[in-house]
Design a protein around this motif. Sequence first.
Motif, PDB file in Angstrom:
ATOM      1  N   ARG A  63       0.836  -1.209   0.000  1.00  0.00           N
ATOM      2  CA  ARG A  63       0.000   0.000   0.000  1.00  0.00           C
ATOM      3  C   ARG A  63       0.868   1.256   0.000  1.00  0.00           C
ATOM      4  NH1 ARG A  63      -4.616  -1.167   4.457  1.00  0.00           N
ATOM      5  NH2 ARG A  63      -5.391   0.811   3.645  1.00  0.00           N
ATOM      6  N   ASP A  64       1.938   1.196  -0.750  1.00  0.00           N
ATOM      7  CA  ASP A  64       2.872   2.327  -0.861  1.00  0.00           C
ATOM      8  C   ASP A  64       2.229   3.426  -1.698  1.00  0.00           C
ATOM      9  OD1 ASP A  64       5.006   4.074  -1.433  1.00  0.00           O
ATOM     10  OD2 ASP A  64       6.470   2.441  -1.369  1.00  0.00           O
ATOM     11  N   ARG A  65       2.026   4.598  -1.112  1.00  0.00           N
ATOM     12  CA  ARG A  65       1.409   5.721  -1.821  1.00  0.00           C
ATOM     13  C   ARG A  65       2.436   6.503  -2.629  1.00  0.00           C
ATOM     14  NH1 ARG A  65      -0.429   9.526   2.044  1.00  0.00           N
ATOM     15  NH2 ARG A  65      -1.440  10.586   0.288  1.00  0.00           N
ATOM     16  N   MET A  66       3.666   6.553  -2.181  1.00  0.00           N
ATOM     17  CA  MET A  66       4.683   7.364  -2.853  1.00  0.00           C
ATOM     18  C   MET A  66       5.272   6.651  -4.069  1.00  0.00           C
ATOM     19  SD  MET A  66       6.720   9.116   0.333  1.00  0.00           S
ATOM     20  CE  MET A  66       7.547  10.313  -0.724  1.00  0.00           C
ATOM     21  N   VAL A  67       5.623   5.397  -3.883  1.00  0.00           N
ATOM     22  CA  VAL A  67       6.164   4.566  -4.970  1.00  0.00           C
ATOM     23  C   VAL A  67       5.271   3.324  -5.050  1.00  0.00           C
ATOM     24  CG1 VAL A  67       8.182   3.348  -5.863  1.00  0.00           C
ATOM     25  CG2 VAL A  67       8.491   5.425  -4.487  1.00  0.00           C
ATOM     26  N   PRO A  68       4.214   3.363  -5.846  1.00  0.00           N
ATOM     27  CA  PRO A  68       3.238   2.264  -5.880  1.00  0.00           C
ATOM     28  C   PRO A  68       3.898   0.905  -6.086  1.00  0.00           C
ATOM     29  CG  PRO A  68       2.426   4.133  -7.127  1.00  0.00           C
ATOM     30  CD  PRO A  68       3.840   4.456  -6.759  1.00  0.00           C
ATOM     31  N   VAL A  69       3.230  -0.118  -5.557  1.00  0.00           N
ATOM     32  CA  VAL A  69       3.796  -1.460  -5.537  1.00  0.00           C
ATOM     33  C   VAL A  69       4.072  -2.004  -6.934  1.00  0.00           C
ATOM     34  CG1 VAL A  69       1.546  -2.609  -5.460  1.00  0.00           C
ATOM     35  CG2 VAL A  69       3.563  -3.746  -4.455  1.00  0.00           C
ATOM     36  N   GLY A  70       3.419  -1.460  -7.961  1.00  0.00           N
ATOM     37  CA  GLY A  70       3.722  -1.883  -9.327  1.00  0.00           C
ATOM     38  C   GLY A  70       5.170  -1.677  -9.704  1.00  0.00           C
ATOM     39  N   ASN A  71       5.870  -0.804  -8.975  1.00  0.00           N
ATOM     40  CA  ASN A  71       7.285  -0.595  -9.245  1.00  0.00           C
ATOM     41  C   ASN A  71       8.128  -1.830  -8.917  1.00  0.00           C
ATOM     42  OD1 ASN A  71       8.067   2.392 -10.030  1.00  0.00           O
ATOM     43  ND2 ASN A  71       6.330   2.509  -8.620  1.00  0.00           N
ATOM     44  N   ALA A  72       7.638  -2.672  -8.014  1.00  0.00           N
ATOM     45  CA  ALA A  72       8.359  -3.917  -7.731  1.00  0.00           C
ATOM     46  C   ALA A  72       8.378  -4.804  -8.968  1.00  0.00           C
ATOM     47  CB  ALA A  72       7.715  -4.644  -6.551  1.00  0.00           C
ATOM     48  N   ALA A 120      15.831 -11.399  -9.696  1.00  0.00           N
ATOM     49  CA  ALA A 120      15.731 -10.844  -8.348  1.00  0.00           C
ATOM     50  C   ALA A 120      14.752 -11.630  -7.489  1.00  0.00           C
ATOM     51  CB  ALA A 120      15.302  -9.385  -8.418  1.00  0.00           C
ATOM     52  N   ASP A 121      15.003 -11.609  -6.178  1.00  0.00           N
ATOM     53  CA  ASP A 121      14.037 -12.101  -5.203  1.00  0.00           C
ATOM     54  C   ASP A 121      13.140 -10.929  -4.817  1.00  0.00           C
ATOM     55  OD1 ASP A 121      15.180 -14.652  -5.122  1.00  0.00           O
ATOM     56  OD2 ASP A 121      16.621 -14.050  -3.580  1.00  0.00           O
ATOM     57  N   VAL A 122      11.838 -11.159  -4.738  1.00  0.00           N
ATOM     58  CA  VAL A 122      10.879 -10.102  -4.436  1.00  0.00           C
ATOM     59  C   VAL A 122      10.049 -10.504  -3.221  1.00  0.00           C
ATOM     60  CG1 VAL A 122       8.967  -8.700  -5.279  1.00  0.00           C
ATOM     61  CG2 VAL A 122      10.730  -9.481  -6.873  1.00  0.00           C
ATOM     62  N   ARG A 123       9.889  -9.546  -2.284  1.00  0.00           N
ATOM     63  CA  ARG A 123       8.991  -9.775  -1.159  1.00  0.00           C
ATOM     64  C   ARG A 123       8.137  -8.531  -0.959  1.00  0.00           C
ATOM     65  NH1 ARG A 123      10.111 -11.915   5.047  1.00  0.00           N
ATOM     66  NH2 ARG A 123       7.912 -11.851   5.650  1.00  0.00           N
ATOM     67  N   VAL A 124       6.822  -8.718  -1.012  1.00  0.00           N
ATOM     68  CA  VAL A 124       5.870  -7.635  -0.808  1.00  0.00           C
ATOM     69  C   VAL A 124       5.198  -7.847   0.554  1.00  0.00           C
ATOM     70  CG1 VAL A 124       3.782  -6.518  -1.648  1.00  0.00           C
ATOM     71  CG2 VAL A 124       5.500  -7.334  -3.281  1.00  0.00           C
ATOM     72  N   PHE A 125       5.209  -6.811   1.401  1.00  0.00           N
ATOM     73  CA  PHE A 125       4.675  -6.900   2.763  1.00  0.00           C
ATOM     74  C   PHE A 125       3.264  -6.348   2.811  1.00  0.00           C
ATOM     75  CE2 PHE A 125       9.195  -7.113   3.213  1.00  0.00           C
ATOM     76  CZ  PHE A 125       9.440  -7.894   4.341  1.00  0.00           C
ATOM     77  N   ALA A 126       2.375  -7.078   3.461  1.00  0.00           N
ATOM     78  CA  ALA A 126       0.978  -6.674   3.569  1.00  0.00           C
ATOM     79  C   ALA A 126       0.810  -5.529   4.564  1.00  0.00           C
ATOM     80  CB  ALA A 126       0.134  -7.868   4.004  1.00  0.00           C
ATOM     81  N   ASP A 127      -0.232  -4.723   4.332  1.00  0.00           N
ATOM     82  CA  ASP A 127      -0.583  -3.597   5.212  1.00  0.00           C
ATOM     83  C   ASP A 127       0.634  -2.719   5.489  1.00  0.00           C
ATOM     84  OD1 ASP A 127      -2.035  -1.891   6.820  1.00  0.00           O
ATOM     85  OD2 ASP A 127      -1.926  -3.174   8.597  1.00  0.00           O
ATOM     86  N   SER A 128       1.416  -2.440   4.446  1.00  0.00           N
ATOM     87  CA  SER A 128       2.641  -1.661   4.596  1.00  0.00           C
ATOM     88  C   SER A 128       2.712  -0.594   3.520  1.00  0.00           C
ATOM     89  CB  SER A 128       3.878  -2.568   4.497  1.00  0.00           C
ATOM     90  OG  SER A 128       3.878  -3.520   5.544  1.00  0.00           O
ATOM     91  N   GLY A 129       3.169   0.578   3.921  1.00  0.00           N
ATOM     92  CA  GLY A 129       3.312   1.679   2.998  1.00  0.00           C
ATOM     93  C   GLY A 129       4.744   1.885   2.573  1.00  0.00           C
ATOM     94  N   HIS A 130       5.096   3.138   2.312  1.00  0.00           N
ATOM     95  CA  HIS A 130       6.430   3.469   1.824  1.00  0.00           C
ATOM     96  C   HIS A 130       7.500   3.156   2.869  1.00  0.00           C
ATOM     97  CE1 HIS A 130       9.039   5.301  -1.109  1.00  0.00           C
ATOM     98  NE2 HIS A 130       9.505   6.168  -0.230  1.00  0.00           N
ATOM     99  N   GLY A 131       7.144   3.197   4.131  1.00  0.00           N
ATOM    100  CA  GLY A 131       8.096   2.880   5.197  1.00  0.00           C
ATOM    101  C   GLY A 131       8.145   1.404   5.520  1.00  0.00           C
ATOM    102  N   VAL A 132       8.041   0.567   4.492  1.00  0.00           N
ATOM    103  CA  VAL A 132       8.005  -0.881   4.700  1.00  0.00           C
ATOM    104  C   VAL A 132       9.207  -1.371   5.499  1.00  0.00           C
ATOM    105  CG1 VAL A 132       9.121  -1.327   2.459  1.00  0.00           C
ATOM    106  CG2 VAL A 132       7.725  -3.106   3.527  1.00  0.00           C
ATOM    107  N   ALA A 133      10.379  -0.798   5.262  1.00  0.00           N
ATOM    108  CA  ALA A 133      11.583  -1.260   5.959  1.00  0.00           C
ATOM    109  C   ALA A 133      11.552  -0.906   7.436  1.00  0.00           C
ATOM    110  CB  ALA A 133      12.832  -0.661   5.311  1.00  0.00           C
ATOM    111  N   PHE A 134      10.820   0.155   7.799  1.00  0.00           N
ATOM    112  CA  PHE A 134      10.719   0.562   9.197  1.00  0.00           C
ATOM    113  C   PHE A 134       9.600  -0.199   9.906  1.00  0.00           C
ATOM    114  CE2 PHE A 134      11.791   4.739   6.960  1.00  0.00           C
ATOM    115  CZ  PHE A 134      13.151   4.456   6.943  1.00  0.00           C
TER     116      PHE A 134
END
Length: 288
Positions: free
Chosen positions: A239-248, A258-272
């Motif tokens: 749910r990244d508003r700044m860089v939409p998940v389609g960028n993955a 590449a290995d890809v992991r998308v985190f649920a209920d997470s925005g742009h601060g996914v790493a935090f």
Amino acid sequence: MTETQQGTGNRPMRFADTPTRSVDAAGATVVYRELGSEHGGIPLVALTHLGANLDSWDPELVDPLAQHRWVVLLGYRGVGASTGTVRTRFEDMAADAIAAIRELGLSHVDLLGLSMGGMVAQEILRQAPDLVQRVVFASTGPQGGPGLTVMTGVTVRAIVRGVVTFTNPTTLLFFTRTPAGRQAAKTYQARLKLRRTGRDKPVTPGVFRAQLRAVNRWGHQAPPASPFTGPVLILHGDRDRMVPVGNADSLLARYPDADVRVFADSGHGVAFQNRHSVTDTATRFLQR
């Protein structure tokens, strides 16, 4: 105050204790911080997000990485205490970073690129593919990635809303408005205050505008072929508003192995928000 925990070569192991150092490169003085052990193998050079200085790193993201690695948090020209004029193109930011890395005597590195830092990291891979062995992209996108040309509007509207509601804009931009996202934002803001001394200089409005111009230019460019063939890890929030998940997906098209992991209920601060899972995943990925 507790005694500073030291790594090999008197390097601190905690972000809060790490002194700010500087290196002269590409006609400017660039600030950086390093922590962790020399026995951690290839250094991990980390590049931060838009509108950030060295204090913007989450200690609970950096410290676990430093338990296994020598981590170098590298600043940008003209940002915080770094001298020179802030860059408006990621090509130039990458050239500065390459010069600083080489001036530090590092011949091979891994990269962690967070948001805008991931865009700079992609340019480093294009300009100096032999310098980098492995790369972690978090919340970033390639040239021409979906939604990047409207990031300025999304960001400015969040800043205005933050002023009106007395809310830190990163709370609005980095996290979802679900209960889990709100709690993650609250604890994140608290962690950013843990470092009390030796803080970096604030980011100016001029820096912010210049970096937004760089993102906008990036979003209008066609992605060139990348000469980098090393391992790539892509991390993104659904749910990244700044860089939409389609960028993955767009990054995966550029780095098909590449290995890809998308985190649920997470925005742009996914790493935090997912710092424990992210550090575990990144540490395993970076291990030789």
